[in-house]
Design a protein around this motif. Structure first.
Motif, mmCIF file in Angstrom:
data_model
loop_
_atom_site.group_PDB
_atom_site.id
_atom_site.type_symbol
_atom_site.label_atom_id
_atom_site.label_comp_id
_atom_site.label_asym_id
_atom_site.label_seq_id
_atom_site.Cartn_x
_atom_site.Cartn_y
_atom_site.Cartn_z
ATOM 1 N N ALA A 139 54.255 62.404 21.103
ATOM 2 C CA ALA A 139 52.966 62.754 21.715
ATOM 3 C C ALA A 139 52.955 64.198 22.201
ATOM 4 N N GLU B 185 50.077 66.305 24.787
ATOM 5 C CA GLU B 185 48.811 66.306 25.508
ATOM 6 C C GLU B 185 48.678 67.630 26.232
ATOM 7 N N ASN C 297 45.587 70.393 28.176
ATOM 8 C CA ASN C 297 44.236 70.739 28.609
ATOM 9 C C ASN C 297 44.053 72.237 28.412
ATOM 10 N N ARG D 9 39.937 63.563 21.815
ATOM 11 C CA ARG D 9 39.416 64.672 22.622
ATOM 12 C C ARG D 9 38.040 64.242 23.090
ATOM 13 N N ASP E 238 40.265 68.502 26.498
ATOM 14 C CA ASP E 238 41.388 67.581 26.670
ATOM 15 C C ASP E 238 41.893 67.094 25.314
ATOM 16 N N ARG F 1 44.644 65.161 23.138
ATOM 17 C CA ARG F 1 45.652 64.109 23.242
ATOM 18 C C ARG F 1 46.071 63.707 21.831
ATOM 19 N N TYR F 2 47.260 64.136 21.439
ATOM 20 C CA TYR F 2 47.802 63.828 20.120
ATOM 21 C C TYR F 2 48.857 62.742 20.292
#
Length: 122
Positions: free
Chosen positions: A52, A54, A56, A98, A110, A112-113
């Protein structure tokens, strides 16, 4: 939009293949460093693991540029809309979530992978 999506998908494929790694967090950290080059954006990493990444984005000079042009919707089309096809190029196991963008008036973007969970059939 379709022509751009195909182009960005190929860029994602090339990026993933050039990294030669299955460490999603490392690959995406490298991508964000590239995207933020020359102060194009400021971001904070929320989470980074092999499965993962993440982050911002807190300042986006792309959004500032298009806002100054009076065309934030064009900026969303040309810049923000590339994110999802680019991720498709990374492979079917990679997912991007996102929910907001600076380009559309939010305080931050935002990203988030995550690697999708595989059903083991147990």
């Amino acid at each position: 939009r379709k022509a751009l999506s195909d182009l960005y998908r190929r860029y994602g494929e090339q990026w993933w293949q050039s990294r030669g790694s299955s460490d999603l967090g490392g690959v995406m950290a490298s991508a964000f460093n590239t995207f933020a080059a020359r102060d194009a954006m400021d971001y904070e990493v929320v989470k980074q693991t092999p499965d993962a990444f993440e982050a911002n984005v807190t300042t986006c000079r792309y959004a500032k540029f298009y806002k100054e042009l009076g065309a934030p919707e064009l900026g969303f089309l040309l810049t923000c809309s590339s994110d999802f096809p680019w991720v498709e190029g990374l492979g079917a196991d990679v997912q991007l979530t996102r929910t907001q963008t600076i380009m559309q008036g939010a305080s931050h973007c935002d990203f988030r992978y995550a690697l999708k969970k595989r059903d083991t059939g147990s």
